[in-house]
Scaffold this motif. Structure first.
Motif: not given
Length: 189
Positions: A132-139
């Motif tokens: 996960e990246s900064k509030g975006r969830g996983s790719p």
């Protein structure tokens, strides 16, 4: 005479296995084609294809956010300044809005999986789960929200995987046919 018959029998008996291997090679190459097409779709607006609608333009606020410094300072990037100079506003852009491309993580996460190729003859093309990246969830969550749309966040569907597969079907068939012909030509020698 018996040795000739045995050689013929062995050759004929090996055809199904050789054909199976050839099909798997073709499917593997086809998966790479689909993966490449899916990656190429990101960053430019896609027109309608078959049952898939054309991508809607990005919301002006989304375009503005894409051109803010990632440092959190709220400053507009050099690219954002160029965009504003070219278009005059955030909502007036064209393909340089670069839909589904911000960090490049989605494009990087599109991958192939051949784990079921030997047992079931299936190759998968999709988006790896990743972190996960900064509030975006996983790719993969991000990809699903865009591939199918996500009404709760007002994200319209912007399919890239399914149209890539649909567009690649003739090339996949060609790869499988080439692999079969190559394999069967070996029996003529």
């Amino acid at each position: 005479m018996a040795a000739g018959f045995e050689d013929l029998f062995r050759a004929l008996h090996s055809i199904p296995g050789a054909a199976d291997n050839a099909v798997k090679k073709g499917v593997k190459k086809g998966a790479v084609i689909v993966m490449g097409r899916a990656k190429a779709k990101l960053g430019t607006y896609q027109g309608a294809h078959g049952s898939f609608n054309a991508w809607t333009k990005l919301d002006p606020e989304t375009v503005r956010r894409k051109h803010l410094s990632k440092s959190g300072s709220g400053r507009i990037t050099r690219g954002g300044k160029a965009y504003l100079k070219k278009h005059g506003s955030w909502g007036a852009g064209g393909n340089d809005d670069s839909p589904l491309v911000d960090t490049g993580h989605l494009r990087q996460a599109i991958t192939t999986d051949y784990s079921a190729l030997e047992s079931r003859g299936i190759a998968y093309v999709g988006v790896g789960a990743g972190s996960e990246s900064k509030g975006r969830g996983s790719p993969s969550e991000y990809a699903a929200a865009h591939e199918f749309g996500y009404a709760a966040k007002k994200i319209p569907s912007r399919p890239f995987l399914r149209p890539a597969l649909e567009e690649s079907k003739p090339a996949i068939k060609e790869e499988v046919a080439k692999a079969l012909v190559h394999e069967l030509r070996r029996f003529g020698k």
